[in-house]
Scaffold this motif. Structure first.
Motif, PDB file in Angstrom:
ATOM      1  N   ILE A  25      42.605  47.701  43.107  1.00 56.82           N
ATOM      2  CA  ILE A  25      42.377  46.689  42.067  1.00 56.82           C
ATOM      3  C   ILE A  25      42.677  45.316  42.653  1.00 56.82           C
ATOM      4  O   ILE A  25      43.841  44.965  42.856  1.00 56.82           O
ATOM      5  CB  ILE A  25      43.265  46.954  40.827  1.00 56.82           C
ATOM      6  CG1 ILE A  25      42.937  48.337  40.249  1.00 56.82           C
ATOM      7  CG2 ILE A  25      43.063  45.864  39.773  1.00 56.82           C
ATOM      8  CD1 ILE A  25      43.917  48.830  39.211  1.00 56.82           C
ATOM      9  N   ALA A  26      41.604  44.557  42.934  1.00 57.08           N
ATOM     10  CA  ALA A  26      41.772  43.270  43.629  1.00 57.08           C
ATOM     11  C   ALA A  26      41.926  42.134  42.624  1.00 57.08           C
ATOM     12  O   ALA A  26      41.099  41.231  42.552  1.00 57.08           O
ATOM     13  CB  ALA A  26      40.574  43.013  44.534  1.00 57.08           C
ATOM     14  N   SER A  27      42.966  42.207  41.815  1.00 60.71           N
ATOM     15  CA  SER A  27      43.155  41.188  40.784  1.00 60.71           C
ATOM     16  C   SER A  27      44.568  41.277  40.241  1.00 60.71           C
ATOM     17  O   SER A  27      45.199  42.338  40.311  1.00 60.71           O
ATOM     18  CB  SER A  27      42.160  41.419  39.639  1.00 60.71           C
ATOM     19  OG  SER A  27      42.360  40.477  38.611  1.00 60.71           O
ATOM     20  N   ASP A  28      45.058  40.183  39.655  1.00 59.34           N
ATOM     21  CA  ASP A  28      46.332  40.266  38.932  1.00 59.34           C
ATOM     22  C   ASP A  28      46.072  40.506  37.448  1.00 59.34           C
ATOM     23  O   ASP A  28      46.956  40.390  36.625  1.00 59.34           O
ATOM     24  CB  ASP A  28      47.185  39.011  39.161  1.00 59.34           C
ATOM     25  CG  ASP A  28      46.507  37.751  38.660  1.00 59.34           C
ATOM     26  OD1 ASP A  28      45.317  37.816  38.264  1.00 59.34           O
ATOM     27  OD2 ASP A  28      47.152  36.692  38.657  1.00 59.34           O
ATOM     28  N   ALA A  29      44.818  40.834  37.125  1.00 53.48           N
ATOM     29  CA  ALA A  29      44.458  41.194  35.753  1.00 53.48           C
ATOM     30  C   ALA A  29      43.837  42.584  35.791  1.00 53.48           C
ATOM     31  O   ALA A  29      42.886  42.822  36.535  1.00 53.48           O
ATOM     32  CB  ALA A  29      43.474  40.184  35.178  1.00 53.48           C
ATOM     33  N   LEU A  30      44.384  43.491  35.026  1.00 58.55           N
ATOM     34  CA  LEU A  30      43.895  44.864  35.080  1.00 58.55           C
ATOM     35  C   LEU A  30      44.202  45.609  33.789  1.00 58.55           C
ATOM     36  O   LEU A  30      45.045  45.174  33.004  1.00 58.55           O
ATOM     37  CB  LEU A  30      44.530  45.614  36.257  1.00 58.55           C
ATOM     38  CG  LEU A  30      46.021  45.924  36.167  1.00 58.55           C
ATOM     39  CD1 LEU A  30      46.362  47.072  37.087  1.00 58.55           C
ATOM     40  CD2 LEU A  30      46.856  44.721  36.533  1.00 58.55           C
ATOM     41  N   ARG A  31      43.498  46.717  33.598  1.00 56.45           N
ATOM     42  CA  ARG A  31      43.760  47.560  32.439  1.00 56.45           C
ATOM     43  C   ARG A  31      44.842  48.560  32.796  1.00 56.45           C
ATOM     44  O   ARG A  31      44.677  49.360  33.715  1.00 56.45           O
ATOM     45  CB  ARG A  31      42.481  48.272  32.003  1.00 56.45           C
ATOM     46  CG  ARG A  31      42.726  49.245  30.856  1.00 56.45           C
ATOM     47  CD  ARG A  31      41.535  49.393  29.962  1.00 56.45           C
ATOM     48  NE  ARG A  31      41.185  48.110  29.340  1.00 56.45           N
ATOM     49  CZ  ARG A  31      40.263  47.970  28.402  1.00 56.45           C
ATOM     50  NH1 ARG A  31      39.598  49.022  27.962  1.00 56.45           N
ATOM     51  NH2 ARG A  31      39.997  46.791  27.891  1.00 56.45           N
ATOM     52  N   LEU A  32      45.955  48.520  32.069  1.00 55.18           N
ATOM     53  CA  LEU A  32      47.061  49.443  32.335  1.00 55.18           C
ATOM     54  C   LEU A  32      46.907  50.750  31.581  1.00 55.18           C
ATOM     55  O   LEU A  32      47.357  51.797  32.032  1.00 55.18           O
ATOM     56  CB  LEU A  32      48.400  48.802  31.937  1.00 55.18           C
ATOM     57  CG  LEU A  32      48.860  47.588  32.746  1.00 55.18           C
ATOM     58  CD1 LEU A  32      50.189  47.082  32.212  1.00 55.18           C
ATOM     59  CD2 LEU A  32      48.979  47.938  34.222  1.00 55.18           C
ATOM     60  N   VAL A  33      46.308  50.669  30.381  1.00 57.28           N
ATOM     61  CA  VAL A  33      46.150  51.868  29.556  1.00 57.28           C
ATOM     62  C   VAL A  33      44.746  51.870  28.981  1.00 57.28           C
ATOM     63  O   VAL A  33      44.329  50.886  28.352  1.00 57.28           O
ATOM     64  CB  VAL A  33      47.176  51.889  28.389  1.00 57.28           C
ATOM     65  CG1 VAL A  33      46.979  53.133  27.535  1.00 57.28           C
ATOM     66  CG2 VAL A  33      48.607  51.809  28.906  1.00 57.28           C
ATOM     67  N   HIS A  34      44.019  52.968  29.215  1.00 56.73           N
ATOM     68  CA  HIS A  34      42.631  53.065  28.764  1.00 56.73           C
ATOM     69  C   HIS A  34      42.482  54.240  27.795  1.00 56.73           C
ATOM     70  O   HIS A  34      41.747  55.195  28.041  1.00 56.73           O
ATOM     71  CB  HIS A  34      41.727  53.232  29.987  1.00 56.73           C
ATOM     72  CG  HIS A  34      40.264  53.107  29.704  1.00 56.73           C
ATOM     73  ND1 HIS A  34      39.701  52.027  29.082  1.00 56.73           N
ATOM     74  CD2 HIS A  34      39.234  53.943  29.983  1.00 56.73           C
ATOM     75  CE1 HIS A  34      38.389  52.200  28.985  1.00 56.73           C
ATOM     76  NE2 HIS A  34      38.078  53.356  29.514  1.00 56.73           N
TER      77      HIS A  34
END
Ligand code: SAH
Length: 400
Positions: A92-101
């Protein structure tokens, strides 16, 4: 403890660990909104512990298929911990991501995104709503963060009989944030942005687009349904990497505030504003106008909103998808690429493929399907929950 008893033969999907129990499968029993109920087969066999949703067609969602499991705050914390830990093993190349889907992480009706130091949660079902406070506490504790914003304003709340709820659940402060995706700076507002603020699911597709624009040296790029310009920044980054100086990206969206951010993002990332045009317009009408004007593009993105929320809307949506894909393929220069997407759960991948094929035939355009794409891996699909596959993409290169 309350119990729901299923009709004869309706236990099959639960035995395959699919978490949904439809209203029509239930013979008797019930509970309060979000209450944990024991789900039994017609013969009384234990099947699952589930959260009851009195107002929803999906009348219950399974928390666990283990009879010995207690559904409590400790159980939910453990599920959250596993979901968060899994992200550390994903690219995941970002500091923004989905933690729970949601269902894919064993937490039906819960979505949690992280934007830098801020968490945003969507409680989309009666079960996750009932456990909101312990979930919020566990999320802060597990991430070490202290800001959690609630965006429970998705249309699914209505189907669950839940009112909208938005605002800070924990902490507070500004809702405008800046994230870094693939090294690009992007801004968003968790209070007013679409979904939880940004389309995190297209992260890897934006990278692929940047790399493709760079490889092909594309000069004329069209970004349809641009939202705040993630693909626009990607295209400009690709052009810069390829040393293209006279390139131009045209972003089209019907949201003025989203387009204002496109221009801000162009500047924020150090690109020449002269290389970016924004059109506050309907995409379909714009594509027709460009066709009439004889405009051509080297690379086009078509990332429309959800035309078919469920399979019941599939037929009308299929026509709409075909129409825009036909128009876009007609605007593509030979050798150019179309990145085309559908985020409709009601349109299966093979149907989307057929729609794009039909659009090509109508446009008189043939192309290589260079790649099929899906949502970024922090929006996982799982074996037991095929409904988790909602975002499909095709990269089509027009034959020369
Ligand atoms: N590609 C974007 C996400 C697109 S979301 C990204 O990477 O972030 C879909 C966008 O389509 C929204 O911004 C919405 O404002 C826009 N939209 C919806 N209907 C539209 C229409 N008919 N014409 C133009 N834009 C539209």
């Amino acid at each position: 403890m309350k119990t729901i008893r299923l009709r004869e033969g309706k236990e099959k999907s639960l035995l395959r660990r699919h978490p949904w129990i439809f209203e029509s499968a239930i013979a008797r029993g019930g509970g309060d909104a979000g209450e944990t109920v024991r789900v039994e087969a017609a013969d009384g066999r234990f099947l699952a512990w589930a959260a009851f949703s009195p107002a929803s067609r999906i009348r219950a969602r399974a928390w666990s298929f283990d009879e010995g499991q207690r559904i409590d705050a400790a159980f939910l914390r453990e599920r959250l911990a596993r979901a968060i830990a899994a992200r550390e093993r994903l690219p995941i190349a970002s500091d923004a991501l989905r933690l729970v889907h949601g269902e894919a992480d064993g937490l039906p009706g819960l979505v949690v995104d992280r934007y830098g130091d801020t968490l945003v949660a969507q409680f989309g079902a009666a079960g996750s709503e009932r456990w909101k406070q312990p979930l919020a506490d566990a999320l802060l504790d597990l991430t070490g963060l202290d800001r959690l914003y609630e965006r429970s304003d998705a249309s699914v709340r209505g189907l669950e009989g839940l009112p909208e709820a938005t605002g800070w659940l924990r902490g507070g402060g500004p809702t405008g944030l800046t994230i870094t995706e693939h090294g690009w700076r992007l801004t968003l507002d968790v209070a007013t942005g679409h979904k939880t603020g940004y389309y995190l699911d297209q992260r890897d597709s934006r990278r692929l687009f940047a790399d493709t624009v760079a490889r092909l040296g594309s000069r004329r790029v069209l970004n349809c349904y641009s939202y705040t310009g993630g693909f626009t920044v990607a295209a400009l980054a690709g052009m810069r990497a390829a040393g293209v100086r006279d390139g131009r990206v045209t972003s089209v969206d019907s949201s003025g505030p989203a387009l204002a951010r496109v221009q801000a993002h162009v500047a924020l990332n150090g690109f020449d504003p002269a290389g970016s045009d924004c059109l506050d317009a309907d995409v379909n009408a714009t594509l027709r106008r460009f066709a009439a004007e004889g405009r051509r593009f080297d690379a086009i993105v078509l990332d429309p909103p959800k035309f078919a929320p469920t399979a019941a809307h599939a037929e009308r949506a299929a026509r709409a998808y075909k129409d825009i894909n036909r128009l876009a393929l007609g605007l593509l220069e030979p050798g150019g690429v179309l990145f085309t997407y559908s985020c409709s759960g009601g349109i299966a991948p093979d149907l989307f493929h057929k729609i794009v094929a039909g659009a090509g035939i109508d446009a008189g355009v043939d192309g290589y399907i260079v790649q099929r794409t899906g949502a970024a891996p922090d929006h996982p699909m799982t074996i037991c929950f095929p409904e988790g596959e909602y975002l499909k993409g095709l990269v089509v290169m027009r034959k020369t």
